[in-house]
Design a protein around this motif. Structure first.
Motif, PDB file in Angstrom:
ATOM      1  N   SER A   1      15.188 -31.577  16.793  1.00 50.05           N
ATOM      2  CA  SER A   1      13.860 -31.494  17.391  1.00 50.05           C
ATOM      3  C   SER A   1      13.344 -30.058  17.390  1.00 50.05           C
ATOM      4  O   SER A   1      12.184 -29.799  17.077  1.00 50.05           O
ATOM      5  CB  SER A   1      13.916 -32.035  18.833  1.00 50.05           C
ATOM      6  OG  SER A   1      12.652 -31.928  19.450  1.00 50.05           O
TER       7      SER A   1
ATOM      8  N   LYS B   1      14.275 -27.691  15.304  1.00 54.52           N
ATOM      9  CA  LYS B   1      14.003 -27.308  13.918  1.00 54.52           C
ATOM     10  C   LYS B   1      12.661 -27.874  13.454  1.00 54.52           C
ATOM     11  O   LYS B   1      11.869 -27.183  12.789  1.00 54.52           O
ATOM     12  CB  LYS B   1      15.127 -27.812  13.022  1.00 54.52           C
ATOM     13  CG  LYS B   1      14.997 -27.392  11.581  1.00 54.52           C
ATOM     14  CD  LYS B   1      16.183 -27.870  10.761  1.00 54.52           C
ATOM     15  CE  LYS B   1      16.044 -27.447   9.311  1.00 54.52           C
ATOM     16  NZ  LYS B   1      17.207 -27.911   8.500  1.00 54.52           N
ATOM     17  N   ALA B   2      12.396 -29.141  13.806  1.00 57.76           N
ATOM     18  CA  ALA B   2      11.127 -29.759  13.422  1.00 57.76           C
ATOM     19  C   ALA B   2       9.951 -29.038  14.073  1.00 57.76           C
ATOM     20  O   ALA B   2       8.913 -28.808  13.442  1.00 57.76           O
ATOM     21  CB  ALA B   2      11.133 -31.233  13.810  1.00 57.76           C
ATOM     22  N   LYS B   3      10.131 -28.672  15.318  1.00 56.02           N
ATOM     23  CA  LYS B   3       9.059 -27.963  16.024  1.00 56.02           C
ATOM     24  C   LYS B   3       8.809 -26.593  15.393  1.00 56.02           C
ATOM     25  O   LYS B   3       7.657 -26.170  15.211  1.00 56.02           O
ATOM     26  CB  LYS B   3       9.414 -27.795  17.501  1.00 56.02           C
ATOM     27  CG  LYS B   3       8.288 -27.169  18.338  1.00 56.02           C
ATOM     28  CD  LYS B   3       8.683 -27.085  19.792  1.00 56.02           C
ATOM     29  CE  LYS B   3       7.527 -26.532  20.635  1.00 56.02           C
ATOM     30  NZ  LYS B   3       7.062 -25.215  20.168  1.00 56.02           N
TER      31      LYS B   3
ATOM     32  N   GLU C   1       9.406 -25.742  12.280  1.00 58.21           N
ATOM     33  CA  GLU C   1       8.764 -25.952  10.987  1.00 58.21           C
ATOM     34  C   GLU C   1       7.281 -26.256  11.152  1.00 58.21           C
ATOM     35  O   GLU C   1       6.433 -25.752  10.402  1.00 58.21           O
ATOM     36  CB  GLU C   1       9.460 -27.093  10.244  1.00 58.21           C
ATOM     37  CG  GLU C   1       8.875 -27.410   8.879  1.00 58.21           C
ATOM     38  CD  GLU C   1       9.017 -26.282   7.887  1.00 58.21           C
ATOM     39  OE1 GLU C   1       8.323 -26.311   6.852  1.00 58.21           O
ATOM     40  OE2 GLU C   1       9.826 -25.364   8.147  1.00 58.21           O
ATOM     41  N   GLN C   2       6.955 -27.084  12.145  1.00 62.66           N
ATOM     42  CA  GLN C   2       5.550 -27.415  12.395  1.00 62.66           C
ATOM     43  C   GLN C   2       4.780 -26.182  12.847  1.00 62.66           C
ATOM     44  O   GLN C   2       3.640 -25.957  12.428  1.00 62.66           O
ATOM     45  CB  GLN C   2       5.457 -28.524  13.458  1.00 62.66           C
ATOM     46  CG  GLN C   2       4.043 -29.036  13.686  1.00 62.66           C
ATOM     47  CD  GLN C   2       3.421 -29.622  12.428  1.00 62.66           C
ATOM     48  OE1 GLN C   2       4.079 -30.377  11.715  1.00 62.66           O
ATOM     49  NE2 GLN C   2       2.181 -29.291  12.152  1.00 62.66           N
ATOM     50  N   ASP C   3       5.412 -25.368  13.688  1.00 63.53           N
ATOM     51  CA  ASP C   3       4.760 -24.127  14.133  1.00 63.53           C
ATOM     52  C   ASP C   3       4.498 -23.204  12.946  1.00 63.53           C
ATOM     53  O   ASP C   3       3.444 -22.554  12.864  1.00 63.53           O
ATOM     54  CB  ASP C   3       5.638 -23.417  15.170  1.00 63.53           C
ATOM     55  CG  ASP C   3       5.700 -24.185  16.486  1.00 63.53           C
ATOM     56  OD1 ASP C   3       4.844 -25.068  16.699  1.00 63.53           O
ATOM     57  OD2 ASP C   3       6.619 -23.906  17.287  1.00 63.53           O
ATOM     58  N   ARG C   4       5.493 -23.148  12.031  1.00 65.64           N
ATOM     59  CA  ARG C   4       5.321 -22.299  10.843  1.00 65.64           C
ATOM     60  C   ARG C   4       4.152 -22.788   9.992  1.00 65.64           C
ATOM     61  O   ARG C   4       3.322 -21.991   9.531  1.00 65.64           O
ATOM     62  CB  ARG C   4       6.601 -22.298  10.014  1.00 65.64           C
ATOM     63  CG  ARG C   4       6.560 -21.386   8.799  1.00 65.64           C
ATOM     64  CD  ARG C   4       7.790 -21.577   7.931  1.00 65.64           C
ATOM     65  NE  ARG C   4       7.811 -22.905   7.352  1.00 65.64           N
ATOM     66  CZ  ARG C   4       7.095 -23.271   6.285  1.00 65.64           C
ATOM     67  NH1 ARG C   4       6.288 -22.401   5.699  1.00 65.64           N
ATOM     68  NH2 ARG C   4       7.178 -24.493   5.815  1.00 65.64           N
ATOM     69  N   LYS C   5       4.077 -24.116   9.786  1.00 65.71           N
ATOM     70  CA  LYS C   5       2.979 -24.679   9.003  1.00 65.71           C
ATOM     71  C   LYS C   5       1.630 -24.424   9.671  1.00 65.71           C
ATOM     72  O   LYS C   5       0.649 -24.089   8.995  1.00 65.71           O
ATOM     73  CB  LYS C   5       3.195 -26.177   8.804  1.00 65.71           C
ATOM     74  CG  LYS C   5       4.349 -26.517   7.881  1.00 65.71           C
ATOM     75  CD  LYS C   5       4.493 -28.017   7.723  1.00 65.71           C
ATOM     76  CE  LYS C   5       5.629 -28.357   6.782  1.00 65.71           C
ATOM     77  NZ  LYS C   5       5.792 -29.834   6.627  1.00 65.71           N
ATOM     78  N   ASP C   6       1.606 -24.594  10.992  1.00 64.81           N
ATOM     79  CA  ASP C   6       0.356 -24.345  11.711  1.00 64.81           C
ATOM     80  C   ASP C   6      -0.069 -22.887  11.566  1.00 64.81           C
ATOM     81  O   ASP C   6      -1.256 -22.583  11.396  1.00 64.81           O
ATOM     82  CB  ASP C   6       0.521 -24.703  13.192  1.00 64.81           C
ATOM     83  CG  ASP C   6       0.709 -26.209  13.399  1.00 64.81           C
ATOM     84  OD1 ASP C   6       0.391 -26.968  12.468  1.00 64.81           O
ATOM     85  OD2 ASP C   6       1.185 -26.602  14.476  1.00 64.81           O
ATOM     86  N   THR C   7       0.927 -21.978  11.621  1.00 65.81           N
ATOM     87  CA  THR C   7       0.620 -20.560  11.493  1.00 65.81           C
ATOM     88  C   THR C   7       0.082 -20.236  10.105  1.00 65.81           C
ATOM     89  O   THR C   7      -0.894 -19.495   9.940  1.00 65.81           O
ATOM     90  CB  THR C   7       1.876 -19.717  11.766  1.00 65.81           C
ATOM     91  OG1 THR C   7       2.347 -19.999  13.092  1.00 65.81           O
ATOM     92  CG2 THR C   7       1.570 -18.229  11.650  1.00 65.81           C
TER      93      THR C   7
ATOM     94  N   THR D   1      -1.359 -22.342   8.021  1.00 64.61           N
ATOM     95  CA  THR D   1      -2.688 -22.940   7.881  1.00 64.61           C
ATOM     96  C   THR D   1      -3.752 -22.066   8.517  1.00 64.61           C
ATOM     97  O   THR D   1      -4.825 -21.816   7.956  1.00 64.61           O
ATOM     98  CB  THR D   1      -2.715 -24.338   8.517  1.00 64.61           C
ATOM     99  OG1 THR D   1      -1.734 -25.160   7.867  1.00 64.61           O
ATOM    100  CG2 THR D   1      -4.073 -24.987   8.380  1.00 64.61           C
TER     101      THR D   1
END
Length: 243
Positions: A98, A100-102, A104-110, A112
């Protein structure tokens, strides 16, 4: 005869017999005294032996049951501990996944957000003019030769302006629609065509990519003829007559 004597008896022998009789009676009494005592002792020993044989059996059964119960409790405790460890490991793995997924999502949001900011900061590029490398040519012999030289350079085909011009003028006088209907090729049904008088089989075999498949096209005709001359003579510059 004295009073204390008995006729016909030996006093010494009589004394000895009397002592022997007393000893025999004492021995018999001793036997009767010992035997009953021995029987009682034997009965007591048997009773003790019976008690000894019974009591250890009773204690052994109790101990076995207790040991079995303790073993069952130990197994249950081990199973519970193993289950607890498995649940803890699963919970840890789930938490790590969980996190790690968070991340990764934070990295993608950053990323973007960063790309959006960059697109906003950089203004749209103004339309640019056509590259200078693209040349335009007229509809003349000079233009056809120069355009052909440009294509030939891209494909490594040798030849010079003068070599092309000299052979072109001899073969067709600069007429891209020229056709020979009287030579041996014409007799075979494959007349020579175009600026450099190429027959159809040769044109198809030595056609240069990027040019027209129309044998009468000036640039296609020149480049195919020059490619053929390079294979047969080294260059169109080396051709001074019909080829």
């Amino acid at each position: 005869m004295p009073k204390h004597t008995v006729s016909g008896l030996n006093p010494t022998r009589t004394h000895k017999l009397s002592a022997a009789g007393v000893a025999a009676v004492g021995a018999a009494a001793l036997v009767f005294a010992v035997v009953p005592g021995a029987d009682a002792g034997q009965g007591k020993s048997e009773a003790v032996a019976q008690n000894v044989n019974v009591k250890p059996v009773a204690f052994s059964a109790v101990d076995t049951a207790a040991q079995a119960q303790q073993a069952t409790i130990a197994k249950q405790a081990d199973a519970s501990a193993a289950q607890g460890k498995a649940e803890a490991a699963a919970a840890k793995e789930k938490a790590e996944a969980s996190a790690k997924a968070k991340a990764e999502q934070d990295r993608k949001d950053t990323e973007t957000a960063s790309r959006s900011a960059i697109r906003t900061a950089i203004p749209a590029a103004a339309p640019t003019a056509a590259p200078k490398s693209i040349k335009t040519y007229g509809n003349t012999v000079d233009s056809w030769i120069r355009q052909s030289l440009n294509v030939m350079a891209q494909h490594g085909i040798p030849g010079s302006y003068n070599g092309i011009y000299r052979n072109l003028m001899r073969e067709s006088s600069g007429n891209p629609m020229a056709i020979n209907l009287w030579d041996s090729n014409a007799a075979k049904g494959i007349p020579s065509k175009g600026l450099l008088q190429v027959i159809d089989p040769t044109f198809r075999q030595y056609h240069v990519p990027g040019t027209s498949w129309n044998i009468y096209d000036p640039v296609a005709n020149i480049t195919a003829a020059c490619k053929y001359a390079a294979a047969m003579y080294g260059s169109m510059d080396n051709v001074n007559s019909a080829y």
